[in-house]
Design an enzyme around this catalytic site. Sequence first.
Site, mmCIF file in Angstrom:
data_model
loop_
_atom_site.group_PDB
_atom_site.id
_atom_site.type_symbol
_atom_site.label_atom_id
_atom_site.label_comp_id
_atom_site.label_asym_id
_atom_site.label_seq_id
_atom_site.Cartn_x
_atom_site.Cartn_y
_atom_site.Cartn_z
ATOM 1 N N ASP A 86 0.800 -1.225 0.000
ATOM 2 C CA ASP A 86 0.000 0.000 0.000
ATOM 3 C C ASP A 86 0.831 1.274 0.000
ATOM 4 O O ASP A 86 0.294 2.367 0.149
ATOM 5 C CB ASP A 86 -0.958 0.009 1.201
ATOM 6 C CG ASP A 86 -0.209 -0.016 2.529
ATOM 7 O OD1 ASP A 86 1.028 -0.129 2.517
ATOM 8 O OD2 ASP A 86 -0.871 0.076 3.575
ATOM 9 N N GLU A 87 2.144 1.163 -0.189
ATOM 10 C CA GLU A 87 2.991 2.347 -0.202
ATOM 11 C C GLU A 87 4.069 2.214 -1.269
ATOM 12 O O GLU A 87 4.573 1.122 -1.521
ATOM 13 C CB GLU A 87 3.648 2.567 1.169
ATOM 14 C CG GLU A 87 2.634 2.833 2.263
ATOM 15 C CD GLU A 87 3.294 3.040 3.621
ATOM 16 O OE1 GLU A 87 2.663 3.683 4.468
ATOM 17 O OE2 GLU A 87 4.418 2.558 3.837
#
Length: 418
Positions: free
Chosen positions: A111-112
């Site tokens: 998610d990053e």
Amino acid sequence: MHRAVIFCASILSRFFASVECVKRRLNPLEAYLVVMSNADRAGGLVLAATPKMKQEHHIKTGSRMYELPTWDKRIIIAPPRMKLYLKVNAMIQAIFRRYVPAEFIHVYSIDECFLDITGSHLLFGSTEEIVRKIQRDILEELRLYVTVGIGDNPLLAKLALDNVAKNRDDGIAEWRYEDVPETIWKIRHLDDVCGIGRRTAIRLQKMGIFNMYQLSQTPPQVLKNAMGVVGEQLYYHAHGIDYSLLNEKYVPVSKSYGKSQILEKDYHIPAEVEIVIREMVEEVAMRLRQNHVDTEVIHLSIGYSKYSIKKGFSHQAKIPSTSSSHALIPYFLQLFRRYDEREPVRSIAISCGKLTLKTGLQLNLFEDATRTLNHEQLEVTVDKIRTRYGFKSLMHASSLLNGATGLKRSEMVGGHKG
């Protein structure tokens, strides 16, 4: 011109929960949803939660099922769907590649992601324009909100994201070198900084260092003497210094292949533990063969139950160079039988290190050459079948016995249901 490294994350790093909301046509900012594994148990683990869950019920990643206010009928409990999350992640990466070449993208986690947009300005405009275009594309196409940290290097971008961007309405924050005294030095809690975990924070506190300003004013040699190269690195990070370039990928000189798992229950029968070890060794050995390497050092770690007065053990052994499952399994079982203290087992970790490129098949005077060659060819054939059709397509009968986990885990992605 400033280097422009931006760090992107899905809504407040609650990627799983956001995807589940979108699938249900809900607004991630307004929904009451948690993604939870093993929700049928009191100890079920929250993997992600929407902002409303944290704001009103103080439920966040790491919370347990028994902490959930089940009286609130608005709450949706979603089982993890890792294949779906990986698919959405791939779609996000595709959007990033519209603005940045692949070599200037570094995936930090599911998610990053870091993007170096320094070379994208002539095509797409200023840093702020590029950031807003990326946010717009992801929102319009995937209905996901994105928060962004901007900085002169990955460290500053990450710190801007974690400490400011996630709390702003537009989801954007920018930290530059000249801002360090008013940004990094103002961070009060050491463990609010990426790279400083709880244990590192405790070590620093024992040295009289309780915040980032104090860390920045501590002589680097003092930190290095106390903590080695990590201490020196922390000194530079306290000044916002990070020389890493996203297009210069680090390739370790040596590596190892391993696998670990936390068992669903305490294993009291050694024979059942050995079944799991066998399955894990087969998986790691397949990776060795696929990468055409042999191992000369094996390592086994066993963690005992939290109710045991003993923690477990961790031992390694030097072995003849091999990548054969048939050869490796007895060595790992030998380690287990030698050091096991007949305590209930809850976690197992294995690894194969000191790798060498496979140059041929080594035999000794006491081996049957034909039999050894047949074993190797059989294992390669099994590898190909499992790679194409999955673990269930060809497995040992022992994987159907009590205690075996291979069959169930073959249906999982990242340790969770796909």
